[in-house]
Scaffold this motif. Sequence first.
Motif, PDB file in Angstrom:
ATOM      1  N   VAL A 194       0.830  -1.201   0.000  1.00 15.11           N
ATOM      2  CA  VAL A 194       0.000   0.000   0.000  1.00 15.11           C
ATOM      3  C   VAL A 194       0.866   1.253   0.000  1.00 15.11           C
ATOM      4  O   VAL A 194       0.622   2.204  -0.759  1.00 15.11           O
ATOM      5  CB  VAL A 194      -0.936   0.019   1.232  1.00 15.11           C
ATOM      6  N   PHE A 201       2.451   1.672  -3.314  1.00 14.58           N
ATOM      7  CA  PHE A 201       1.386   2.051  -4.236  1.00 14.58           C
ATOM      8  C   PHE A 201       1.066   3.538  -4.107  1.00 14.58           C
ATOM      9  O   PHE A 201       0.984   4.266  -5.101  1.00 14.58           O
ATOM     10  CB  PHE A 201       0.151   1.199  -3.914  1.00 14.58           C
ATOM     11  N   THR A 219      -4.726  11.087  -2.819  1.00 12.73           N
ATOM     12  CA  THR A 219      -5.380  11.792  -1.715  1.00 12.73           C
ATOM     13  C   THR A 219      -6.631  11.069  -1.215  1.00 12.73           C
ATOM     14  O   THR A 219      -6.716  10.796  -0.016  1.00 12.73           O
ATOM     15  CB  THR A 219      -5.705  13.235  -2.132  1.00 12.73           C
ATOM     16  N   ILE A 269      -7.512   7.950  -1.551  1.00 20.48           N
ATOM     17  CA  ILE A 269      -7.223   6.622  -1.011  1.00 20.48           C
ATOM     18  C   ILE A 269      -6.528   6.710   0.340  1.00 20.48           C
ATOM     19  O   ILE A 269      -6.861   5.982   1.275  1.00 20.48           O
ATOM     20  CB  ILE A 269      -6.385   5.793  -2.009  1.00 20.48           C
ATOM     21  N   SER A 270      -5.596   7.658   0.459  1.00 19.13           N
ATOM     22  CA  SER A 270      -4.936   7.742   1.760  1.00 19.13           C
ATOM     23  C   SER A 270      -5.914   8.250   2.813  1.00 19.13           C
ATOM     24  O   SER A 270      -5.821   7.887   3.984  1.00 19.13           O
ATOM     25  CB  SER A 270      -3.691   8.624   1.698  1.00 19.13           C
ATOM     26  N   PHE A 271      -6.890   9.040   2.384  1.00 18.82           N
ATOM     27  CA  PHE A 271      -7.941   9.460   3.325  1.00 18.82           C
ATOM     28  C   PHE A 271      -8.732   8.248   3.794  1.00 18.82           C
ATOM     29  O   PHE A 271      -8.965   8.074   5.003  1.00 18.82           O
ATOM     30  CB  PHE A 271      -8.858  10.478   2.666  1.00 18.82           C
ATOM     31  N   LEU A 272      -9.102   7.384   2.865  1.00 17.47           N
ATOM     32  CA  LEU A 272      -9.868   6.195   3.229  1.00 17.47           C
ATOM     33  C   LEU A 272      -9.081   5.319   4.206  1.00 17.47           C
ATOM     34  O   LEU A 272      -9.625   4.784   5.162  1.00 17.47           O
ATOM     35  CB  LEU A 272     -10.220   5.383   1.978  1.00 17.47           C
ATOM     36  N   ILE A 273      -7.773   5.210   3.956  1.00 11.33           N
ATOM     37  CA  ILE A 273      -6.968   4.362   4.829  1.00 11.33           C
ATOM     38  C   ILE A 273      -6.844   4.978   6.218  1.00 11.33           C
ATOM     39  O   ILE A 273      -6.844   4.283   7.231  1.00 11.33           O
ATOM     40  CB  ILE A 273      -5.601   4.072   4.187  1.00 11.33           C
ATOM     41  N   GLU A 274      -6.810   6.316   6.269  1.00 10.09           N
ATOM     42  CA  GLU A 274      -6.786   6.964   7.579  1.00 10.09           C
ATOM     43  C   GLU A 274      -8.066   6.678   8.350  1.00 10.09           C
ATOM     44  O   GLU A 274      -8.054   6.474   9.559  1.00 10.09           O
ATOM     45  CB  GLU A 274      -6.637   8.478   7.429  1.00 10.09           C
ATOM     46  N   ILE A 275      -9.186   6.682   7.621  1.00  6.36           N
ATOM     47  CA  ILE A 275     -10.467   6.384   8.271  1.00  6.36           C
ATOM     48  C   ILE A 275     -10.430   4.973   8.848  1.00  6.36           C
ATOM     49  O   ILE A 275     -10.911   4.719   9.939  1.00  6.36           O
ATOM     50  CB  ILE A 275     -11.625   6.478   7.255  1.00  6.36           C
TER      51      ILE A 275
END
Lengths: 283, 290
Positions: A69, A72, A83, A85-91
């Motif tokens: 990840v 990626f 942006t 996707i990294s937001f989703l991963i932070e969630i």
Amino acid sequence: MIILALVFYVALEMFNDSAESRDKFGFGFIFSSEWNPVKEDFGALPFIYGTIVSSIVALLISLPVSIGVAVFLSEIVHKSVRTPISFLIEILAAIPSIIYGFWGIFVFAPFMRTTIQPMLESTLGFLPFFQGNMYGTGLLTASIILAIMITPIISAITRDVLKAIPKSQREAAYALGATKWEAIKMALLNARSGILGGAVLGLGRAIGETMAVTMVIGNKAQIVASLFEPAYSMASVIANEFAEASGSLHISSLIEVGFILFGVTFIINSLARLLIYSVTRNA
Amino acid sequence: MSKDSILKNPKNLKRRKLINSVMISLCVLAGLVTIIPLIYIFFYTTQSGISSLNVDFFTQLPKPVGEEGGGMANAIVGSLILISIGGLIGIPVGVLSGIYISEYSKSFLSSIVKFTTDILSGVPSIIIGIFAYGVIVIPMQRFSALAGGFALGILMIPTVTKITEEMLKLVPMSLREASLALGVSRWKTTLKIVLTTASSGIITGILLAIARAAGETAPLLFTAFGNSFWQTKIDQPMAALPLQIFTYAISPYEDWHRQAWAGAFVLIFLVFVVNLLVRFVTRNKFSGNL
């Protein structure tokens, strides 16, 4: 300053409160697998075993995925994809663990029982890890849920560490005719101590995770090789028994389990932070 | 891998290119695999949550087993009270430590404080629960909201400290120097200039800490303990949303499961909104992680 005092106070308080059980059981506490509140005989081995196995399996699942990840996000995709996707991963990191646990028992555990566990048994069933009763809940289920929970942590740190590796190194690799993966591999190799730090940090998180594990691990104090079988972890035995513990020795033993847990996470976290500092300091 | 071998051996190049594309696609796959559980959890919770969410959920007390309906009003109020107590403890300590680490970062002590904050953020929340039990529940002889709030407060500290520190570091040094050059004292500069400039960032950090504390369950199990009736006195056991979800989730009753999903949806929604807000405010300022 208060924080400093606080951490010491936490350690001290737990040490004092576990005095009764330490006096009674000594070091045998760690090696005994007897846990019987009725006979007032306590030993923490099954919990230590459950915690360690579930966390390490979680790390084994999570580490390759996390690195993938991170690569990626930091090396492959364009900023416009990165942006969101990294937001989703932070969630993913911010979802309360109780929700993971809840989802775990009602959605994921049945899926494990009907799909993943039979599949594993038919392909890898010759190994002792993948045999036995399939309840759905158990060590492996807990490990996978933990893996989902620690992936955002490890990948975030891997990304930070990769960012700290100078761009010129990658450019130099490309200039020598390296493929993209070869350049990335070199960056990863240079960042390895930081990535290790992230992994250790994730391990620390997995060891201390309580609610999600309590809900899916099966809560049975036993030591068996099979990952399908239910087990117990240090954090979950505290969560389950503390509020209704009978007798001061029971409470004291639970606090000692907590003290061991605190000690282990303390050492692991210190190690992780030192590793991460050593890479990102010069960035 | 010398230059010669690349030029003379096209097969080798082909193999390297193959490895390249395999590894790159694996990385892309990893990205997708990580997103799947999130989307699944999110939609599942939303779907099961919304269908069981109604006005009663927010206004009614829990009904005894066997009776349909009821809500989690007391748990929602309880969570609010617990978080307020936690905030009173966690926010001042967190912000002050953040200021100390960032503004007085030269000293050896501040690097120790920074390290300890990182350690504290890694201490399992259940341990903090035991600590609150030892410090507050045992002397008071009963479970209380105060103990629960105290535990949540400690859990908030590292998050608030970390964000305060990051935000203060973004305030340009020249601003501080300008203020000091005008003869303003150091603490006044910190308070009036630096803190004001960074305030929006710090507030989002506090929101983030609150969202996290709102979902904490483990430390409340044997501090706030839970309660199925109205309770607003802070020296009494009190209900909390995540606790109620836990109790309902492990119960065998269908109706309780539905309510637990509704509670889970409320929590996820809160987390999502706060994170979105934080993203929005700090969009261009800093891209760190927590």
